[in-house]
Design an enzyme around this catalytic site. Structure first.
Site, PDB file in Angstrom:
ATOM      1  N   HIS A   1      -9.740  44.344  13.034  1.00 56.53           N
ATOM      2  CA  HIS A   1      -9.463  43.841  14.384  1.00 56.53           C
ATOM      3  C   HIS A   1      -9.758  44.973  15.368  1.00 56.53           C
ATOM      4  O   HIS A   1     -10.203  46.057  14.968  1.00 56.53           O
ATOM      5  CB  HIS A   1      -8.027  43.340  14.475  1.00 56.53           C
TER       6      HIS A   1
ATOM      7  N   GLN B   1       3.366  56.532   8.382  1.00 61.01           N
ATOM      8  CA  GLN B   1       2.223  56.798   7.493  1.00 61.01           C
ATOM      9  C   GLN B   1       1.421  57.993   8.004  1.00 61.01           C
ATOM     10  O   GLN B   1       1.033  58.880   7.236  1.00 61.01           O
ATOM     11  CB  GLN B   1       1.348  55.547   7.438  1.00 61.01           C
TER      12      GLN B   1
ATOM     13  N   HIS C   1      -8.626  48.570  14.560  1.00 56.51           N
ATOM     14  CA  HIS C   1      -9.513  49.310  13.649  1.00 56.51           C
ATOM     15  C   HIS C   1     -10.768  49.785  14.385  1.00 56.51           C
ATOM     16  O   HIS C   1     -11.228  50.912  14.177  1.00 56.51           O
ATOM     17  CB  HIS C   1      -9.958  48.412  12.490  1.00 56.51           C
TER      18      HIS C   1
HETATM   19  P1  AMP Z   1      -4.789  48.882   7.723  1.00 57.84           P
HETATM   20  O1  AMP Z   1      -6.105  48.230   7.486  1.00 57.84           O
HETATM   21  O2  AMP Z   1      -3.760  47.973   8.283  1.00 57.84           O
HETATM   22  O3  AMP Z   1      -4.329  49.688   6.534  1.00 57.84           O
HETATM   23  O4  AMP Z   1      -5.032  49.944   8.871  1.00 57.84           O
HETATM   24  C1  AMP Z   1      -6.070  50.888   8.780  1.00 57.84           C
HETATM   25  C2  AMP Z   1      -5.899  51.898   9.881  1.00 57.84           C
HETATM   26  O5  AMP Z   1      -5.944  51.235  11.153  1.00 57.84           O
HETATM   27  C3  AMP Z   1      -4.544  52.618   9.815  1.00 57.84           C
HETATM   28  O6  AMP Z   1      -4.734  53.981  10.155  1.00 57.84           O
HETATM   29  C4  AMP Z   1      -3.745  51.893  10.848  1.00 57.84           C
HETATM   30  O7  AMP Z   1      -2.708  52.673  11.398  1.00 57.84           O
HETATM   31  C5  AMP Z   1      -4.792  51.588  11.882  1.00 57.84           C
HETATM   32  N1  AMP Z   1      -4.381  50.476  12.739  1.00 57.84           N
HETATM   33  C6  AMP Z   1      -3.949  49.247  12.342  1.00 57.84           C
HETATM   34  N2  AMP Z   1      -3.599  48.502  13.406  1.00 57.84           N
HETATM   35  C7  AMP Z   1      -3.808  49.281  14.501  1.00 57.84           C
HETATM   36  C8  AMP Z   1      -3.635  49.080  15.903  1.00 57.84           C
HETATM   37  N3  AMP Z   1      -3.156  47.939  16.395  1.00 57.84           N
HETATM   38  N4  AMP Z   1      -3.953  50.099  16.730  1.00 57.84           N
HETATM   39  C9  AMP Z   1      -4.428  51.269  16.245  1.00 57.84           C
HETATM   40  N5  AMP Z   1      -4.622  51.512  14.939  1.00 57.84           N
HETATM   41  C10 AMP Z   1      -4.312  50.536  14.077  1.00 57.84           C
END
Ligand code: AMP
Length: 285
Positions: free
Chosen positions: A40, A159, A43
């Site tokens: 999204h 995290q 990312h």
């Molecule tokens: P995930 O795919 O949910 O494991 O997230 C991958 C990376 O994207 C991680 O470093 C998350 O913290 C970051 N991330 C997920 N959602 C957001 C968001 N809304 N804003 C900024 N970074 C995000």
């Protein structure tokens, strides 16, 4: 192997190292952006920040089984690699590393990276083994790619703190960069898990951000942190959330409980709305 124009898709560690070696030989700096896919705008913000920090960007997509508990959503987690590859191409990402579980965890795999202290609070007790799973897979990804920088979102603030801790502790030569949370227009933090929300739940979801923002504002004006977060918890439950794992005010650096009047605070929340477990956090002041 090549994906959509411009994006190289790599499935194994050997292929990743070959790509990285070629970029190194050409004098290019490298950024790594680990994800679990279902991409999204949050990312994509990480990818764009990565492009500004390094000459070549590697995104990874790996739904890491070891960071999900037995009753969590590993099976249901959204998977859409074709769509993700197009989004990464549009975002100017150079390579996608999308390994299989057996590439990451071959038979006999027996090692865990465990971070004490920071993982004892907030999500830690509610998700036993989660941060060990994250720390282990991120350690592997960092050692596989050996990037100059790696980017992670502040949405997953605990995290990010854990990753900063073990990279420093293990002398992994990478700079960890945190990226502010990207939100929907109504304040809801973007998350792959928002796809689990029904239309009715989606209308309620922004209440989590509203409640912790209100608590953070009250704390910055001198309110007792415990009282402010207790009020936020009541508001979230009244709004229709099923349960609250925690809403707490803690210090951003150590994640210890924030005292009244102390600087550097953050309000952290995790709550269930239907089957979606939503997390969010905001800075105090
Ligand atoms: P995930 O795919 O949910 O494991 O997230 C991958 C990376 O994207 C991680 O470093 C998350 O913290 C970051 N991330 C997920 N959602 C957001 C968001 N809304 N804003 C900024 N970074 C995000």
């Amino acid at each position: 192997m090549s994906g959509p124009a411009g994006l190289t898709i790599v499935r194994d560690v050997a292929g990743l190292r070959t790509q990285v070696k070629a970029w190194r030989a050409a004098g290019r700096t490298i950024a790594l952006v680990p994800t679990m896919g279902a991409l999204h705008r949050g990312h994509i913000q990480l990818m764009e920040t990565a492009r500004a920090k390094a000459d070549a960007v590697i995104a990874t997509i790996f739904v890491n089984p070891t960071q999900f508990g037995p009753n969590e959503d590993f099976g249901a987690y959204p998977r859409q690699e074709g769509k993700d590859a197009s989004l990464l191409t549009t975002a100017g990402v150079d390579a996608l590393f999308a390994p299989s579980p057996s590439e990451m965890y071959p038979a006999g795999f027996a090692t865990k990276v465990s971070v004490a202290g920071l993982t004892d609070v907030l999500c830690g007790p509610f998700r036993p083994g989660h941060f060990e799973g994250v720390a282990t897979v991120v350690t592997k990804l960092l050692l596989q790619a050996l990037p100059d920088v790696a980017l992670f979102g502040e949405k997953d603030f605990q995290q990010l703190a854990v990753i900063k801790r073990f990279t420093a502790d293990l002398d992994i030569p990478v700079k960890i960069i945190g990226v502010p949370t990207v939100r929907e227009a109504d304040g809801l933090a973007m998350s792959s898990r928002n796809a689990y929300l029904s239309a009715e739940e989606r209308a309620i979801a922004p209440m989590l951000f509203a409640a912790i923002s209100k608590a953070a504002a009250a704390i910055s004006k001198g309110a007792e942190p415990a009282a402010a977060v207790s009020e936020a918890k009541d508001a979230v439950l009244r709004a229709g959330f099923r349960s609250v794992d925690y809403i707490e005010a803690r210090r951003s650096d150590t994640l210890s409980v924030l005292k009244k009047g102390e600087d550097g605070g953050r309000v952290f929340a995790a709550a269930y709305l239907g089957r979606a477990r939503l997390i969010d956090n905001v800075a105090v002041g």
